[in-house]
Design a protein around this motif. Structure first.
Motif, PDB file in Angstrom:
ATOM      1  N   TYR A 267      33.933  25.818  11.195  1.00  0.00           N
ATOM      2  CA  TYR A 267      35.144  25.585  10.404  1.00  0.00           C
ATOM      3  C   TYR A 267      35.246  24.112  10.026  1.00  0.00           C
ATOM      4  CZ  TYR A 267      40.196  24.890   9.714  1.00  0.00           C
ATOM      5  OH  TYR A 267      41.417  24.540   9.228  1.00  0.00           O
ATOM      6  N   MET A 271      35.197  22.506   6.373  1.00  0.00           N
ATOM      7  CA  MET A 271      36.408  21.827   5.914  1.00  0.00           C
ATOM      8  C   MET A 271      36.092  20.385   5.511  1.00  0.00           C
ATOM      9  SD  MET A 271      39.068  23.716   5.733  1.00  0.00           S
ATOM     10  CE  MET A 271      40.621  22.867   5.985  1.00  0.00           C
ATOM     11  N   LYS A 362      41.408  22.684  16.165  1.00  0.00           N
ATOM     12  CA  LYS A 362      42.076  23.868  15.647  1.00  0.00           C
ATOM     13  C   LYS A 362      41.166  25.103  15.730  1.00  0.00           C
ATOM     14  CE  LYS A 362      44.632  25.479  11.652  1.00  0.00           C
ATOM     15  NZ  LYS A 362      44.887  25.261  10.235  1.00  0.00           N
ATOM     16  N   HIS A 363      39.927  24.955  15.290  1.00  0.00           N
ATOM     17  CA  HIS A 363      38.999  26.085  15.340  1.00  0.00           C
ATOM     18  C   HIS A 363      37.646  25.640  15.880  1.00  0.00           C
ATOM     19  CE1 HIS A 363      41.554  28.961  13.314  1.00  0.00           C
ATOM     20  NE2 HIS A 363      41.775  28.102  12.333  1.00  0.00           N
ATOM     21  N   ARG A 564      36.760  28.482   0.997  1.00  0.00           N
ATOM     22  CA  ARG A 564      38.154  28.910   1.162  1.00  0.00           C
ATOM     23  C   ARG A 564      38.222  30.302   1.776  1.00  0.00           C
ATOM     24  NH1 ARG A 564      40.346  30.583  -3.160  1.00  0.00           N
ATOM     25  NH2 ARG A 564      38.598  30.354  -4.556  1.00  0.00           N
ATOM     26  N   MET A 566      36.395  31.693   4.007  1.00  0.00           N
ATOM     27  CA  MET A 566      35.744  31.794   5.301  1.00  0.00           C
ATOM     28  C   MET A 566      36.469  32.787   6.216  1.00  0.00           C
ATOM     29  SD  MET A 566      34.883  28.671   7.957  1.00  0.00           S
ATOM     30  CE  MET A 566      35.446  27.574   6.702  1.00  0.00           C
ATOM     31  N   GLN A 572      41.094  38.263  11.395  1.00  0.00           N
ATOM     32  CA  GLN A 572      41.335  37.892   9.999  1.00  0.00           C
ATOM     33  C   GLN A 572      40.426  38.629   9.028  1.00  0.00           C
ATOM     34  OE1 GLN A 572      40.940  33.655   9.850  1.00  0.00           O
ATOM     35  NE2 GLN A 572      43.151  33.407   9.812  1.00  0.00           N
TER      36      GLN A 572
ATOM     37  N   MET B   1      41.178  33.002   5.260  1.00  0.00           N
ATOM     38  CA  MET B   1      41.543  31.672   5.749  1.00  0.00           C
ATOM     39  C   MET B   1      42.624  31.078   4.847  1.00  0.00           C
ATOM     40  SD  MET B   1      38.954  28.589   6.650  1.00  0.00           S
ATOM     41  CE  MET B   1      38.917  27.883   5.018  1.00  0.00           C
ATOM     42  N   ILE B   4      43.251  26.353   3.033  1.00  0.00           N
ATOM     43  CA  ILE B   4      43.069  25.654   1.767  1.00  0.00           C
ATOM     44  C   ILE B   4      43.944  26.336   0.729  1.00  0.00           C
ATOM     45  CG2 ILE B   4      41.401  24.984   0.012  1.00  0.00           C
ATOM     46  CD1 ILE B   4      39.235  25.219   2.253  1.00  0.00           C
TER      47      ILE B   4
END
Lengths: 583, 185
Positions: A267, A271, A362-363, A564, A566, A572, B1, B4
């Motif tokens: 991640y 990012m 965070k991840h 974006r 991911m 999720q 996710m 963003i």
């Protein structure tokens, strides 16, 4: 100089000796028999494999682990066609190999003779170059050219096809000098130095950047530039992400490491790249598994691209500062340039590194642990523990490959071997054998899937015969796991042709070859079998890890999608799936 | 996710499609042409024409390739050509003053005297040559750049083309331009 007189086959051996070859891998047959006859007296190791593909992967693994040119020998026709996957694997990952194949005698060429195939035609697009020897006078020069082409510039496999009658013919010869080899290739002049104006421009961008990322690929490993990458990162205080092929070019335990980027990147690496204002690509080629959707890759970053291959630059993504040159040479110059006009690197990166730290917290890279069922990631972590992080890891292709990339922390170059470009299942084990032969002082672990391993299982015999004490960890989930994962995510869990419901008993299989077979079915057994495996050093050990069948490799950026999109955790998944469908 | 929120994209370079003439000097070794055509086929590049022939230098051949494509693709083609071990020099001469020539042999149906007269007139206007004559046909040799040959073919098409062979484009940079721009290295 006095000319010696020898058989073509003996000339082959002489050139191999002059090139410093200490091991060749291969399997004989009709058209290459003369060469094997000469190899019988050769002063180097000749490893007989059980399949030419495995021979090619062994030479490849040897080359990846040692940095030397790997040599593979096969006969004409089927022998040579069995090399194809291995050559393509090496070609995609820029691995220096020389393949020597027998061809039918010259007067039979083109007649569909027994075991004849147009090997030059077949291997043309998967080799850096290939040669058909048509005159024994050319033989020593062509062989030397093959080694020179294989190891210089952007390395790659080179094939030399030698008709049988040439191997039998006796001729006067001498081995050409380095200068003669270079002069004989007027069209081949790799640029290594790097344009000084471009290097200055790159330094200026690095000084101005507030959110830079180093994106390091296999080119840094091939160029032996790990030291320079480290120096550059530490000097300028820039975080480093490596590709799958770049692993080990920067120590993954370093706080500046972002680990891997891309489809199965972390991640925080993804990012960082998404938000970067400067991306410094070092020996990396913006592969689709790295970039995902190209228009959204590092969308706001200026890009510096250092690569030995001009054709890699601006191929898929337009870069701002291209630098054609050898990574090590260029980095040395870039570091010198940066040192000549330093800025407050620590202060300049403070907020960026703080942001990255937040992402890391965070991840972090993790998975759901279990004490009931063996998690594949836990196996990799335990291999890391028992080997003290120092083993060479050679992976097959599939989920286990990605877990091996993610959960073993690599600290030195040439430590992680895998088929990154071609994605060749069955690569890991034979490559591990080649690596162990080249680096006997290292513990070498093949991390394989049950599907991947079985594609080259026959060469367990080779490892036993030559007493190559590799460790083979089979991450056994009874599936072609990566395909199954994609089916689960993108094909509504329709598991078409992925269930490996019939399997050998891997422990008995190992034993039948004369290797040691071990098995772990419970989390509590994982460490125990690994410790036992580490104690065996006179033959191969295979460990069958029966793992959670439907574990997924996460994070994941679906193919062709933006970072974006991911997918981070199983929970999720459905959400990301929806995004995927809406596109 | 969900991390963003704002979608950002890289500015895409403008897509310019055009015809390019690329000249390649190669070592005239066994299989070199297959290497070049294989490169085009394998990477999905379209060749409009490709000609190859020997040069005054021993063991050196010259290849002229005409491709139509996006700038980035053409750039990649040139880089891939340069990457071949046997290529000595690759140049995109499209934007340099250059001479372009192609030769076509066209067998044209001659239905009657009127047709014969009209075809002769066209051949003369285009400075072609009739190189073979039969009861029902003229075989015409015509040279020129691609546009000229296309124009001629359009004009004689109504008479009926029985057979046609074309060499593909040959090209060379004009000496004056070459010396001025220092490209004669």
């Amino acid at each position: 100089m006095q000319m010696k007189k020898k058989r073509g086959a003996d000339i082959v051996v002489d050139v191999l000796v002059s090139e410093g070859v200490d091991t060749v891998f291969g399997l004989p047959g009709g058209a290459i028999m003369e060469v094997y006859d000469a190899l019988f007296d050769a002063p180097f190791r000749n490893v007989l494999t059980r399949h030419e593909q495995a021979a090619c992967h062994m030479a490849d693994g040897y080359a990846r682990a040692t940095g030397k040119v790997g040599v593979v020998i096969a006969t004409s026709g089927p022998g040579a066609t069995n090399l194809v996957t291995g050559l393509a694997t090496a070609y995609m990952d820029s691995i220096p190999l020389v393949a020597i194949t027998g061809q039918v005698p010259r007067h039979y060429i083109g007649t569909d003779a027994f075991q004849e195939a147009d090997v030059i035609g077949i291997t043309r697009p998967i080799t850096k170059h290939n040669f058909l020897v048509t005159d024994i006078k050319d033989l020593p020069l062509i062989l030397r050219q093959a080694f020179y082409i294989a190891k210089t510039g952007r390395p790659g496999p080179v094939l030399v096809d030698i008709p049988k009658d040439i191997t039998q013919q006796v001729s006067e010869y001498r081995i050409p000098t380095d200068e003669e080899v270079k002069e004989s290739l007027p069209g081949y002049n790799p640029h290594t130095e790097g344009n000084p104006v471009q290097i200055k421009k790159a330094a200026e961008l690095i000084r101005k950047a507030t959110k830079p990322v180093l994106y390091v690929g296999g080119g840094a490993v091939l160029s032996d530039a790990a030291e320079e990458v480290y120096k550059l990162a530490k000097l300028t205080n820039i975080p480093v992400t490596t590709t799958n092929m770049g692993k080990g070019a920067f120590p993954e335990n370093d706080p500046l490491s972002l680990h891997m980027l891309g489809m199965h990147g972390t991640y925080y690496a993804n990012m960082a790249v998404y938000n970067a204002d400067l991306l410094i690509a070092i020996g990396a080629r913006f592969d689709d598994r790295v970039t995902g959707k190209i228009t959204e890759f590092a969308p706001e970053a200026k890009i510096i691209h250092i690569d030995i291959d001009p054709a890699s630059i601006s191929k898929t993504i337009t870069v701002d500062v291209p630098i054609v040159g050898d990574v090590k040479t260029v980095l040395k110059k870039l570091i010198k340039e940066l040192e000549s006009k330093p800025v407050e690197w620590i202060a300049a990166r403070e907020s960026w590194l703080k942001q990255i730290q937040e992402w890391k917290e965070k991840h972090p890279l993790t998975y759901r642990k279990s004490d009931k069922i063996i998690k594949p990631q836990a196996v990799i972590e335990e291999i890391y523990n028992v080997t003290g992080g120092d083993a060479i890891i050679s992976a097959g292709v599939g989920q286990h490959q990605m877990w091996a990339a993610m959960f073993y922390k690599y600290s030195y170059p040439r430590q992680f071997l895998n088929s990154g470009g071609l994605g060749t299942m069955g690569f890991g084990f034979p490559a591990a054998v080649g690596a162990k032969i080249g680096r006997p002082e290292k513990t070498v672990f093949a991390i394989e899937g049950d599907g991947s391993f079985i594609m080259n299982v026959q060469d367990l015999a080779t490892a036993v015969q030559y007493r190559v004490p590799v460790k083979i960890a089979i991450i056994n989930n009874g599936f072609l796991g990566m395909v199954r994962q994609w089916q689960q995510f993108f094909y509504d869990s329709r598991y078409a042709s992925v269930c490996l419901s019939v399997q050998p008993d891997f422990v008995k299989l190992a034993e039948s070859f004369g290797a040691v077979g071990l098995r772990a079915t419970k989390p509590s057994e994982v460490r125990e079998v690994l410790v036992k495996a580490m104690e065996i050093n006179d033959r191969p050990v295979l460990i069958d890890f029966v793992v959670d069948r439907e574990e997924n490799v996460l994070p994941m950026v679906p193919a062709g999608k933006s970072y974006r999109e991911m997918i981070l955790t199983p929970k999720q998944k459905s959400e990301a799936e929806t995004m995927y469908l809406v596109g | 996710m969900q991390d963003i929120k704002v979608v950002k994209t890289r500015p895409e370079p403008e897509k310019k499609i055009g015809k390019h003439i690329i000249t390649v000097k190669v070592q005239h070794n066994f299989g070199v042409l297959a290497r070049i055509t294989g490169l085009f086929a394998g990477r999905g590049y379209n060749i409009e024409s490709l000609t190859v022939g020997r040069t005054h230098e021993p063991n050196i051949a010259r290849i002229t390739i005409v491709v139509e494509g996006e700038e980035r693709v053409v750039e990649q083609i040139i880089k891939q050509l340069r990457k071949l071990i046997e290529t000595l020099k690759v140049r995109d001469i499209t934007d340099l003053p250059h001479i372009e020539r192609e030769l076509a042999l066209i067998k044209i149906h001659t239905e009657n005297d009127r047709a014969r007269d009209e075809i002769m007139r066209l051949v003369n206007i285009f400075r072609g040559k009739v190189v073979d004559v039969s009861q029902e046909s003229y075989t015409v040799e015509i040279t020129g750049d691609n546009d000229k040959i296309e124009a001629f073919i359009d004009l004689i098409r109504p008479f009926g083309i029985k057979e046609m062979a074309r060499t593909g484009t040959l090209a060379m940079v004009r000496e004056s331009a070459a010396s001025k721009e220092g490209v004669l290295d």
